[in-house]
Write a protein that holds these residues in place. Structure first.
Motif, mmCIF file in Angstrom:
data_model
loop_
_atom_site.group_PDB
_atom_site.id
_atom_site.type_symbol
_atom_site.label_atom_id
_atom_site.label_comp_id
_atom_site.label_asym_id
_atom_site.label_seq_id
_atom_site.Cartn_x
_atom_site.Cartn_y
_atom_site.Cartn_z
ATOM 1 N N HIS A 440 0.828 -1.210 0.000
ATOM 2 C CA HIS A 440 0.000 0.000 0.000
ATOM 3 C C HIS A 440 0.867 1.266 0.000
ATOM 4 N N SER A 441 1.980 1.230 0.741
ATOM 5 C CA SER A 441 2.806 2.442 0.839
ATOM 6 C C SER A 441 3.614 2.697 -0.428
ATOM 7 N N ALA A 443 2.720 1.315 -3.550
ATOM 8 C CA ALA A 443 1.862 1.101 -4.734
ATOM 9 C C ALA A 443 2.409 -0.026 -5.609
ATOM 10 N N PRO A 445 2.489 -4.212 -6.596
ATOM 11 C CA PRO A 445 1.550 -5.339 -6.520
ATOM 12 C C PRO A 445 2.000 -6.350 -5.469
ATOM 13 N N SER A 505 2.714 -9.314 -10.012
ATOM 14 C CA SER A 505 1.320 -9.158 -10.440
ATOM 15 C C SER A 505 0.618 -10.515 -10.473
ATOM 16 N N GLU A 543 -4.496 -11.458 -6.102
ATOM 17 C CA GLU A 543 -3.702 -10.229 -6.013
ATOM 18 C C GLU A 543 -4.396 -9.272 -5.055
ATOM 19 N N ALA A 545 -6.141 -6.289 -3.664
ATOM 20 C CA ALA A 545 -6.926 -5.203 -4.245
ATOM 21 C C ALA A 545 -6.617 -3.896 -3.529
ATOM 22 N N GLU A 546 -6.997 -2.798 -4.150
ATOM 23 C CA GLU A 546 -6.799 -1.490 -3.529
ATOM 24 C C GLU A 546 -7.561 -1.446 -2.205
ATOM 25 N N HIS A 547 -6.892 -0.959 -1.177
ATOM 26 C CA HIS A 547 -7.447 -0.898 0.183
ATOM 27 C C HIS A 547 -7.722 -2.285 0.745
ATOM 28 N N LEU A 582 -13.409 -8.114 -4.749
ATOM 29 C CA LEU A 582 -13.505 -6.754 -4.235
ATOM 30 C C LEU A 582 -14.619 -6.641 -3.218
#
Length: 585
Positions: A440-441, A443, A445, A505, A543, A545-547, A582
């Motif tokens: 997350h920090s 960005a 994968p 990825s 993989e 996911a965002e957040h 998600l």
């Protein structure tokens, strides 16, 4: 009449000088007694800190000497030819109080600390921290200072009386000179001036010594009494200088010992705070050059599996290279080998066998830890400061290194699966949290592979658990080879495995999983001469996911694994849909 008056004055002056000598001798004796008390306290402090009996040598010596010194001092005070004066009685009372306080300190502080330090170090430290011992020593110091003040006052009174006697003598000689012939007057005045100079030199010399001057001596000339006074004065001055020099040497040695103990204590604190050999090496690289000044050396650890001595820390420019443990004579004999000493031992296989080379083996609880190899930066022998610190330092190094090795073994036991050698579930959860935070920090994968062995229960039931364990061990080797360059392979439990792939990825993770699946499917395994048949894997890749969270990523990978199971096994599957993953996040 002049001779009688002069002889009377001179006798009084001699008596005053003897009183001065007695007073200074008593002061020197009392200072010696107080030094014994300080030696006992310093030796006791070293024993409480280190816990070794040899540190009590100074305490025992001072304890045995103190009663005799106080007894001699009391005998000197009581042996006044003119009888005991009020000042003498007050001095005897102070000496008795000093002896009582010293006895009290030994009974209430020293002996309990010695007894408790052997069994309860914390309790001994608590007695030190209470300050009771310091208060008793301060009370002794107060009595010694008061005794010194009394003696100084007596000296000043004696000097005042001597000066008054000189003035009286001058006036009486002048009065008598009026009634004698001019020649007698001239002779009397000459004699008076000569005596005045001699006694003046004595008074000035006594004043110089009282102010701390050194090398003060009187010329041995004149009448015999003056020669005796000058000789006694010179003897007293020499003894006082020797006492001052001895006190300075003891104070310097005590300060050096205290500094060494402080540095060793600080090293112990930092080594206890270290959590790995790497952290301990960082601390030692800063500490060893300070604790062993004027040396260069290397600290080597023993690698039992390879039977090698591997360098951990080096300083002073000494070459740090590995060496076979079997070629170290210090380890073989279990004792320090010092260069330059006569010996029948052949050269060390490490090649570092200069005349000034020393090798100290490090052991703890029967375990060989390594060696400390030293040589002086200059000369043919180690500096005295390093030799004094070396025994306590090597013991502390052995304990610290043994503790760090034990920590490392315990840590590996808590994070490693004993069968496959892979990391266990606890380490998986810790590393997954860190990997998610890093992804997350930055960005970048982050992918996860969840897999297990197909029909593993049937394999166990058919061929036995030993065969199943053999398959799991083979899987551990394959996963370690697969993740040698990137990723972290773990075994959460049973036949299940999880691989964390930072910076990879989903497509790359799927390719890697397919490579592993094909490799395992091509195995031809046997156990105890019995073929085990084809071994296949079901793998799910996911993989982050965002957040997303660690729990989300794990659930999505498990969902993909279950999809591979439902789809017929021996395959790699992604999550059912991105929307479902998600939504689960």
């Amino acid at each position: 009449m002049s001779f009688a008056l002069l002889n009377l004055t001179l006798n009084a002056r001699v008596a005053d000088t003897e009183q001065v000598n007695r007073t200074r001798a008593q002061s020197s004796q009392l200072a010696s007694a107080f030094r014994q008390v300080l030696d006992m306290e310093a030796s006791l402090r070293g024993f409480v800190i280190v816990g070794r009996d040899e540190y009590l040598g100074g305490y025992r010596t001072a304890q045995a000497a103190l009663p005799g010194i106080l007894g001699d001092l009391r005998a000197q005070v009581a042996r006044n030819p003119a009888g005991l004066t009020p000042e003498d009685r007050r001095s005897l009372a102070r000496i008795d109080r000093i002896g009582a306080l010293a006895t009290r300190w030994q009974q209430e502080i020293a002996q309990p600390e010695i007894n408790l330090r052997r069994t309860q170090p914390g309790a001994a430290q608590a007695i030190v921290a209470s300050g009771r011992g310091k208060r008793i020593v301060d009370a002794i110091r107060t009595e010694v200072d008061a005794y010194g003040s009394d003696q100084t006052a007596r000296l000043r009174a004696a000097e005042t009386a001597a000066a008054l006697q000189l003035r009286r003598l001058r006036w009486m000689l002048l009065g008598l000179g009026l009634f004698v012939l001019l020649a007698s007057v001239a002779l009397t005045l000459t004699l008076s001036q000569w005596l005045t100079r001699a006694l003046g030199r004595l008074s000035r010399a006594a004043g110089d010594i009282a102010q701390g001057a050194r090398g003060v001596r009187l010329p041995l000339r004149g009448v015999r009494d003056l020669q005796q006074v000058a000789g006694a004065f010179n003897t007293m001055s020499g003894q006082l200088e020797e006492a001052r020099e001895e006190a300075a040497r003891r104070a310097e040695a005590l300060a050096r010992r205290n500094a060494d103990m402080t540095w060793l204590g600080e090293l112990s604190d930092w080594m206890q705070a270290a959590r790995s050999l790497e952290e301990g090496a960082d601390v030692l690289s800063r500490a060893l050059p300070t604790l062993l000044p004027g040396t260069r050396g290397v600290l080597k650890l023993h690698n039992a599996s390879r039977n090698l001595l591997l360098p951990l820390v080096s300083w002073g420019g000494l070459e740090a290279s590995y060496q076979p443990a079997e070629g170290c004579w210090a380890l073989r004999r279990g004792e320090t080998r010092r260069g330059g000493e006569p010996s029948f031992a052949p050269p060390c296989l490490s090649g570092a066998d200069a005349p000034c080379f020393s090798c100290i083996p490090l052991f703890s609880h029967g375990e060989t830890l390594g060696t400390l190899q030293l040589s002086p930066q200059e000369g043919e022998a180690l500096p005295a400061a390093a030799q004094q610190t070396l025994p306590a330092l090597t013991r502390q190094l052995s304990l610290a290194l043994a503790g760090l090795r034990l920590q490392e073994r315990l840590r590996q036991q808590t994070i490693r699966d004993p069968l496959t050698g892979l990391f266990n579930r606890r380490h998986l959860e810790e590393q997954l949290v860190q990997a998610v935070a890093l992804a997350h920090s930055t960005a970048q994968p982050l992918s996860l592979i969840a897999l297990d062995v197909d029909h593993f229960k049937r394999l166990n039931d058919t061929f036995g658990h030993d065969a199943g364990d053999a398959v799991l061990v083979r899987m551990g080797i394959a996963l370690r080879d697969l993740t040698a360059q990137h990723g972290l392979a773990t075994r959460p439990g049973g036949e299940e495995f999880t691989v964390i792939l930072p910076g990879m990825s989903l497509d790359l993770a799927e390719t890697l999983a397919e490579t592993l699946r094909a490799q395992v499917a091509g195995w031809t395994l046997t156990h105890a001469g019995t073929p085990l048949g084809q071994i296949t894997l079901s793998l799910g890749v996911a993989e982050l996911a965002e957040h997303g969270t660690p729990a989300t990523l794990t659930r999505v990978a498990d969902e993909a694994l279950y999809l591979a199971k439902r789809s017929g096994r021996n395959r790699v599957c992604r999550p059912p849909t991105a929307d479902v993953a998600l939504a689960r996040a």
